[in-house]
Design a protein around this motif. Structure first.
Motif, mmCIF file in Angstrom:
data_model
loop_
_atom_site.group_PDB
_atom_site.id
_atom_site.type_symbol
_atom_site.label_atom_id
_atom_site.label_comp_id
_atom_site.label_asym_id
_atom_site.label_seq_id
_atom_site.Cartn_x
_atom_site.Cartn_y
_atom_site.Cartn_z
ATOM 1 N N THR A 194 -5.855 117.721 109.685
ATOM 2 C CA THR A 194 -4.795 118.126 110.598
ATOM 3 C C THR A 194 -4.132 116.885 111.195
ATOM 4 O O THR A 194 -4.794 115.907 111.521
ATOM 5 C CB THR A 194 -5.381 118.984 111.734
ATOM 6 N N LYS A 195 -2.817 116.925 111.337
ATOM 7 C CA LYS A 195 -2.086 115.810 111.914
ATOM 8 C C LYS A 195 -2.608 115.506 113.308
ATOM 9 O O LYS A 195 -2.722 116.382 114.136
ATOM 10 C CB LYS A 195 -0.602 116.149 111.970
ATOM 11 N N GLN A 196 -2.930 114.246 113.539
ATOM 12 C CA GLN A 196 -3.485 113.840 114.818
ATOM 13 C C GLN A 196 -2.502 112.955 115.554
ATOM 14 O O GLN A 196 -1.843 112.100 114.960
ATOM 15 C CB GLN A 196 -4.800 113.080 114.618
ATOM 16 N N LYS A 197 -2.376 113.146 116.862
ATOM 17 C CA LYS A 197 -1.522 112.323 117.704
ATOM 18 C C LYS A 197 -2.393 111.513 118.658
ATOM 19 O O LYS A 197 -3.337 112.045 119.247
ATOM 20 C CB LYS A 197 -0.545 113.197 118.491
ATOM 21 N N ARG A 198 -2.041 110.243 118.787
ATOM 22 C CA ARG A 198 -2.805 109.365 119.682
ATOM 23 C C ARG A 198 -1.853 108.337 120.263
ATOM 24 O O ARG A 198 -0.993 107.816 119.570
ATOM 25 C CB ARG A 198 -3.930 108.669 118.893
ATOM 26 N N ALA A 199 -1.997 108.030 121.565
ATOM 27 C CA ALA A 199 -1.072 107.101 122.213
ATOM 28 C C ALA A 199 -1.809 106.183 123.180
ATOM 29 O O ALA A 199 -2.764 106.596 123.854
ATOM 30 C CB ALA A 199 0.020 107.861 122.957
ATOM 31 N N LEU A 200 -1.352 104.939 123.242
ATOM 32 C CA LEU A 200 -1.817 103.959 124.219
ATOM 33 C C LEU A 200 -0.636 103.539 125.074
ATOM 34 O O LEU A 200 0.369 103.048 124.555
ATOM 35 C CB LEU A 200 -2.413 102.740 123.512
ATOM 36 N N LEU A 201 -0.744 103.751 126.387
ATOM 37 C CA LEU A 201 0.317 103.399 127.328
ATOM 38 C C LEU A 201 -0.180 102.308 128.265
ATOM 39 O O LEU A 201 -1.168 102.499 128.983
ATOM 40 C CB LEU A 201 0.746 104.628 128.141
ATOM 41 N N CYS A 202 0.505 101.172 128.281
ATOM 42 C CA CYS A 202 0.121 100.043 129.138
ATOM 43 C C CYS A 202 1.256 99.721 130.095
ATOM 44 O O CYS A 202 2.389 99.483 129.664
ATOM 45 C CB CYS A 202 -0.184 98.802 128.299
ATOM 46 N N GLY A 203 0.937 99.693 131.382
ATOM 47 C CA GLY A 203 1.907 99.288 132.389
ATOM 48 C C GLY A 203 1.303 98.222 133.281
ATOM 49 O O GLY A 203 0.246 98.436 133.877
ATOM 50 N N ALA A 249 -8.202 98.546 123.438
ATOM 51 C CA ALA A 249 -7.448 99.792 123.318
ATOM 52 C C ALA A 249 -6.561 99.792 122.072
ATOM 53 O O ALA A 249 -6.351 100.842 121.451
ATOM 54 C CB ALA A 249 -6.603 100.010 124.572
ATOM 55 N N LEU A 250 -6.032 98.639 121.688
ATOM 56 C CA LEU A 250 -5.247 98.556 120.457
ATOM 57 C C LEU A 250 -6.111 98.865 119.240
ATOM 58 O O LEU A 250 -5.670 99.546 118.304
ATOM 59 C CB LEU A 250 -4.618 97.166 120.324
ATOM 60 N N ARG A 251 -7.345 98.385 119.260
ATOM 61 C CA ARG A 251 -8.263 98.704 118.147
ATOM 62 C C ARG A 251 -8.576 100.193 118.134
ATOM 63 O O ARG A 251 -8.678 100.813 117.064
ATOM 64 C CB ARG A 251 -9.540 97.865 118.254
ATOM 65 N N ILE A 270 -0.205 87.425 121.401
ATOM 66 C CA ILE A 270 0.970 87.062 120.618
ATOM 67 C C ILE A 270 1.224 88.069 119.499
ATOM 68 O O ILE A 270 0.358 88.864 119.140
ATOM 69 C CB ILE A 270 0.841 85.633 120.039
ATOM 70 N N ASP A 271 2.440 88.001 118.969
ATOM 71 C CA ASP A 271 2.856 88.968 117.956
ATOM 72 C C ASP A 271 1.973 88.944 116.711
ATOM 73 O O ASP A 271 1.735 89.983 116.084
ATOM 74 C CB ASP A 271 4.325 88.761 117.579
ATOM 75 N N ASN A 272 1.456 87.771 116.343
ATOM 76 C CA ASN A 272 0.571 87.698 115.172
ATOM 77 C C ASN A 272 -0.669 88.573 115.361
ATOM 78 O O ASN A 272 -1.093 89.286 114.440
ATOM 79 C CB ASN A 272 0.131 86.251 114.921
ATOM 80 N N GLU A 273 -1.244 88.527 116.557
ATOM 81 C CA GLU A 273 -2.436 89.320 116.837
ATOM 82 C C GLU A 273 -2.116 90.811 116.860
ATOM 83 O O GLU A 273 -2.883 91.630 116.344
ATOM 84 C CB GLU A 273 -3.054 88.905 118.174
ATOM 85 N N ILE A 274 -0.978 91.163 117.450
ATOM 86 C CA ILE A 274 -0.587 92.579 117.494
ATOM 87 C C ILE A 274 -0.391 93.112 116.079
ATOM 88 O O ILE A 274 -0.825 94.222 115.749
ATOM 89 C CB ILE A 274 0.690 92.758 118.339
ATOM 90 N N ASN A 275 0.245 92.319 115.222
ATOM 91 C CA ASN A 275 0.453 92.728 113.833
ATOM 92 C C ASN A 275 -0.875 92.922 113.117
ATOM 93 O O ASN A 275 -1.096 93.940 112.436
ATOM 94 C CB ASN A 275 1.309 91.686 113.105
ATOM 95 N N ASP A 276 -1.772 91.977 113.277
ATOM 96 C CA ASP A 276 -3.081 92.078 112.624
ATOM 97 C C ASP A 276 -3.857 93.307 113.094
ATOM 98 O O ASP A 276 -4.571 93.938 112.315
ATOM 99 C CB ASP A 276 -3.916 90.822 112.906
ATOM 100 N N THR A 277 -3.712 93.639 114.394
ATOM 101 C CA THR A 277 -4.546 94.682 114.986
ATOM 102 C C THR A 277 -4.028 96.090 114.720
ATOM 103 O O THR A 277 -4.819 96.986 114.389
ATOM 104 C CB THR A 277 -4.662 94.473 116.507
ATOM 105 N N ILE A 278 -2.718 96.316 114.842
ATOM 106 C CA ILE A 278 -2.234 97.702 114.751
ATOM 107 C C ILE A 278 -1.241 97.951 113.618
ATOM 108 O O ILE A 278 -0.876 99.107 113.375
ATOM 109 C CB ILE A 278 -1.606 98.177 116.080
ATOM 110 N N VAL A 279 -0.800 96.911 112.921
ATOM 111 C CA VAL A 279 0.120 97.118 111.800
ATOM 112 C C VAL A 279 -0.619 97.071 110.471
ATOM 113 O O VAL A 279 -0.535 98.004 109.661
ATOM 114 C CB VAL A 279 1.261 96.072 111.816
ATOM 115 N N ARG A 280 -1.353 96.017 110.235
ATOM 116 C CA ARG A 280 -2.040 95.844 108.949
ATOM 117 C C ARG A 280 -2.993 96.995 108.611
ATOM 118 O O ARG A 280 -3.102 97.386 107.443
ATOM 119 C CB ARG A 280 -2.812 94.520 108.950
#
Length: 355
Positions: free
Chosen positions: A81-90, A145-147, A197-207
């Motif tokens: 089943t399609k799952q929705k998940r969100a991380l909100l940081c303020g 939380a990103l992981r 930094i953007d490199n870490e964000i890419n490695d963690t949640i894009v790759r």
């Protein structure tokens, strides 16, 4: 299709098993399942079935009937089943001289939007903020939380990463950036723990994104245009996708999934935290967050596309600049805040926008 816990395990007996305790169930299966708060988890069930096939007290697949084989095969291939998940940081940076006043309001607005417009369950939304009992958006907490956001992602998942806070730039020493700068987000403790930094964000949640998974990052911070380091950036001025692949040749794509980022501004621009959109003139909020939510709530009766969303945000920010002194003061130093769209792959921006 059998229910997730009923399986024809032999030609003469229908057995039931529980994925919570991994035990066979008596005839009073419903009571057992209720007691264990049974969750119908297709992925866990498939893993459990494979384990069960190697148990000595169960027949090997070669001895199963054609019906039993087809039943097991259909469950192995069962689409989750399609799952929705969100991380909100303020991040407000409370009690610091560079404090932001609108980020808590931004997080509340985004949570309401995800739940009301896109039907995200409240239990699937994790919040890091300096309010209430929420964990603080420290560097360590954001990284963890990103992981969590992408952990065990599977086909059909819709993931959202939202950040409202400060963003900065720093020199790029790995030849990954066309403009020579890495973009960053600033956690609450960035002065002591450092930026992300953007490199870490890419490695963690894009790759890690697998085929059939879609991630939307919504980033309301300065210098956030390519904060996910995605290889394609859309130019509204040229009406086409621009190549943002790193000169180094590093792989910034996914593992088959699709990552999309909507940022508050281009990499060389600033983003506003303002009261320009408040009826009272007192409530602070991010210009990008407000215009993003406003566009989606006003277009409930029409087909919202990525193109119409960006156009609406741009028009509202431009209108606010004309009437608000604080925004005029901000934008005389940098070009007008222009929402930025980037993606792990080229797609038609007239496609419908859905989370």
């Amino acid at each position: 299709m059998l229910s997730p816990y009923k399986l024809a395990m032999s030609s003469t007996t229908e057995r039931m098993c529980c994925t919570e305790c991994q035990q066979f169930i008596s005839d009073d299966g419903d009571t057992h399942i209720h007691r264990h708060k049974f969750v119908r988890d297709p992925k866990g069930l498939r893993i459990f079935l494979r384990k069960m096939l190697h148990r000595r007290d169960l027949p090997h697949t070669n001895s199963l009937t054609s019906y039993e084989k087809s039943t097991l095969e259909s469950i192995r291939n069962w689409e989750p089943t399609k799952q929705k998940r969100a991380l909100l940081c303020g991040v407000t940076y409370n009690k610091q001289k560079y404090k932001l006043k609108g980020t808590n309001n931004d997080v509340i607005s985004m949570r309401e939007l995800l739940m009301s417009r896109f039907h995200f369950p409240s239990s699937s939304i994790r919040i890091l903020a300096e309010m209430g009992s929420h964990p603080h958006p420290s560097k360590r907490n954001i990284q963890e939380a990103l992981r969590w956001l992408v952990k065990d992602n599977q086909k059909g998942d819709s993931l959202v990463f939202y950040f409202s806070g400060h963003g900065l730039r720093q020199p790029d020493f790995f030849d990954d950036e066309l403009d020579g700068f890495d973009e960053t987000i600033c956690p609450l403790d960035f002065r002591t723990a450092g930026m992300i930094i953007d490199n870490e964000i890419n490695d963690t949640i894009v790759r890690p994104l697998k085929t059939g998974v879609k991630l939307h990052a919504i980033i309301d911070s300065c210098h956030s245009g390519t904060i996910l380091d995605l290889p394609n950036v859309y130019s509204t001025k040229e009406d086409r996708w621009l190549d943002n692949h790193p000169p180094s040749g590093a792989n910034k794509g996914t593992s088959g999934g699709h990552a999309i980022s909507i940022s508050a501004c281009e990499d060389n621009q600033l983003a506003a935290d303002t009261s320009a959109f408040s009826e009272s003139g007192r409530q602070m909020e991010g210009a990008m967050t407000y215009t993003f939510k406003k566009a989606l709530m006003e277009m409930t009766e029409t087909r919202v596309t990525y193109a119409s969303l960006l156009d609406s945000m741009h028009r509202d920010i431009l209108a606010a600049k004309r009437k608000c002194f604080s925004l005029r003061g901000l934008f005389h130093r940098e070009r007008l805040q222009e929402p930025q769209l980037s993606s792990s792959k080229v797609f038609d921006i007239n496609d419908p926008f859905e989370l």
